[in-house]
Design an enzyme around this catalytic site. Structure first.
Site, PDB file in Angstrom:
ATOM      1  N   LYS A 112       0.620  -1.507   0.171  1.00  0.00           N
ATOM      2  CA  LYS A 112      -0.225  -0.543   0.106  1.00  0.00           C
ATOM      3  C   LYS A 112       0.983   1.324  -0.166  1.00  0.00           C
ATOM      4  O   LYS A 112       0.002   2.307  -0.426  1.00  0.00           O
ATOM      5  CB  LYS A 112      -1.095  -0.096   0.683  1.00  0.00           C
ATOM      6  CG  LYS A 112      -2.181  -1.219   1.087  1.00  0.00           C
ATOM      7  CD  LYS A 112      -3.418  -1.026   0.946  1.00  0.00           C
ATOM      8  CE  LYS A 112      -4.019  -1.414  -0.071  1.00  0.00           C
ATOM      9  NZ  LYS A 112      -5.133  -1.919   1.193  1.00  0.00           N
ATOM     10  N   LYS A 201      -2.545 -11.776  -6.207  1.00  0.00           N
ATOM     11  CA  LYS A 201      -3.634 -11.984  -5.673  1.00  0.00           C
ATOM     12  C   LYS A 201      -5.219 -11.752  -6.670  1.00  0.00           C
ATOM     13  O   LYS A 201      -4.239  -9.593  -6.277  1.00  0.00           O
ATOM     14  CB  LYS A 201      -4.004 -11.476  -4.240  1.00  0.00           C
ATOM     15  CG  LYS A 201      -3.383 -10.878  -3.472  1.00  0.00           C
ATOM     16  CD  LYS A 201      -4.826 -10.909  -2.224  1.00  0.00           C
ATOM     17  CE  LYS A 201      -5.051  -8.914  -1.857  1.00  0.00           C
ATOM     18  NZ  LYS A 201      -5.803  -8.755  -1.496  1.00  0.00           N
ATOM     19  N   LYS A 204      -9.326  -5.379  -5.133  1.00  0.00           N
ATOM     20  CA  LYS A 204     -10.048  -4.717  -5.444  1.00  0.00           C
ATOM     21  C   LYS A 204      -9.438  -2.947  -6.107  1.00  0.00           C
ATOM     22  O   LYS A 204     -10.257  -2.494  -6.771  1.00  0.00           O
ATOM     23  CB  LYS A 204     -11.152  -4.447  -5.115  1.00  0.00           C
ATOM     24  CG  LYS A 204     -10.743  -4.545  -3.102  1.00  0.00           C
ATOM     25  CD  LYS A 204     -11.988  -3.905  -3.131  1.00  0.00           C
ATOM     26  CE  LYS A 204     -12.600  -4.487  -1.128  1.00  0.00           C
ATOM     27  NZ  LYS A 204     -11.730  -4.269  -0.517  1.00  0.00           N
TER      28      LYS A 204
END
Ligand code: ATP
Ligand code: LTN
Length: 333
Positions: A112, A201, A204
């Site tokens: 992030k 993975k 979103k």
């Protein structure tokens, strides 16, 4: 007494079939057996910049997804994180026993940080909320004497730090303060991979919409995305480790089509990728259609009512735990 489970999803981006198969699908089964609390974690969502109107819309949408998936508000509590101020209060207290080193080692932090700064994640520019995001999650879990946390595999590190901090606090202030929670993970759904890259993975916050099948995708979009999904070399439909893209697609087929991977392989003996992909699209569409119909039947007002009454159900638990913690650390009550 029933054991308790707690889990949550952030109202950010488009929820995808990975979120459903890795987390929400399990909740639906577990609610029969456990005292269940499911949260829409809007305070976690603002660790990345969000448009305020969009955040409100997504908050309701996540709750609709929980309900359409089969979470029963009569059996469980569904609520919005920011409606219970105790989450933030407990987080502050836990901040004081957490270490910067253990937070900077979180893989989600590294990912992030890179996403949020656009400069490779230089520490100076990373918002503080991304850095101590796990502590808020620790507070979410510990506030309710949670026994089990059903999540996808990517969240294991966060459950580990929850256990570490709960133990650290208990050692200092009293062994019976926090229940030490465990993760609950299912083997197949634990990690659905990106359609455009089977090594990462499905996510979103992926840059390309060809990474995921959103729970809101219509039939045409599903067909388009599956057609574009990467595959491995060769032409047979086989489920094995050295064909990660195909393995992922077979996993999705088997989980949404209620078959095991071997049965899926058998269906496609003598057939190729194009037959497999077009069948897979239909399996996904058949799953999504009734799901989306249920979501459309739910009004925003009704859902907000369910979320508000969910908050009232859990508020006494959160208050009680926070008072216990405040007493132990020496706050005046
Ligand atoms: P983001 O990319 O914004 O981090 P996300 O897609 O990873 O979002 P989260 O909100 O972090 O989704 O996750 C919600 C739940 O779904 C968590 O329990 C997480 O473990 C699970 N989950 C997320 N992605 C996957 C995936 N690809 N496969 C299985 N489970 C997943
Ligand atoms: N970080 C989690 C969402 C989350 C959560 C929680 C999950 C926030 N608080 C408490 C389980 C329990 C994620 O999936 N990204």
């Amino acid at each position: 007494m029933k054991k308790r489970i707690f889990s949550g999803v952030a109202p950010s981006g488009n929820l995808h079939i990975g979120n459903y198969l890795g987390a929400i699908k399990n909740w639906v089964k577990l609610q029969e057996e456990y005292d269940s609390i499911f949260c829409v974690v809007d305070m976690h969502a603002i660790t990345m910049p969000r448009d305020p109107e969009e955040l409100r819309k997504k908050t309701i949408e996540i709750a609709k997804i929980y309900l359409a998936a089969g979470i029963d508000p009569e059996k469980c509590a569904i609520f919005i994180q920011s409606h219970i101020a105790e989450h933030a209060e407990l987080m502050w207290i836990l901040n004081t026993i957490a270490k910067t080193g253990e937070l900077s080692r979180m893989t989600q932090f590294k990912d992030k940080a890179e996403l949020s700064t656009g400069d490779g994640g230089s520490f100076e520019n990373v918002p503080l909320g991304i850095f101590n995001y796990p502590i808020l999650m620790v507070a979410d879990i510990l506030l309710y004497n949670t026994d089990l946390v059903p999540v996808g595999e990517d969240q294991l590190q966060h459950i580990e730090i929850t256990r570490t901090l709960a133990n650290r606090f208990n050692k200092r202030f009293g062994e019976d303060t926090f229940v030490i929670p465990k993760s609950f993970i299912t083997r197949e759904g634990q990690r659905i991979m990106g359609l455009d890259n089977p090594m990462k993975k499905m996510s979103k916050s992926a840059k390309s919409e060809y990474n995921y099948i959103a729970l809101s995708d219509d039939a045409e979009t599903v067909r388009r995305k599956i057609k574009k999904a990467v595959t491995d070399s060769g032409s047979e439909i086989v489920y094995c480790e050295d064909k990660p893209a195909l393995k992922n697609l077979i996993n999705i087929y088997s989980l949404l089509g209620n078959k095991n991977p071997k049965e899926v392989e058998k269906l496609f003996i003598g057939k190729g990728y194009s037959d497999f992909k077009s069948d897979l699209s239909e399996v996904i569409i058949n799953f999504l259609k009734p799901f989306q119909e249920k979501m459309n039947e739910l009004s925003d007002e009704k859902v907000l009512g369910i979320l508000r009454s969910g908050a009232e159900k859990v508020r006494p638990l959160a208050r009680k735990k926070l008072i216990e913690v405040k007493k132990k650390i020496g706050f005046m009550l």
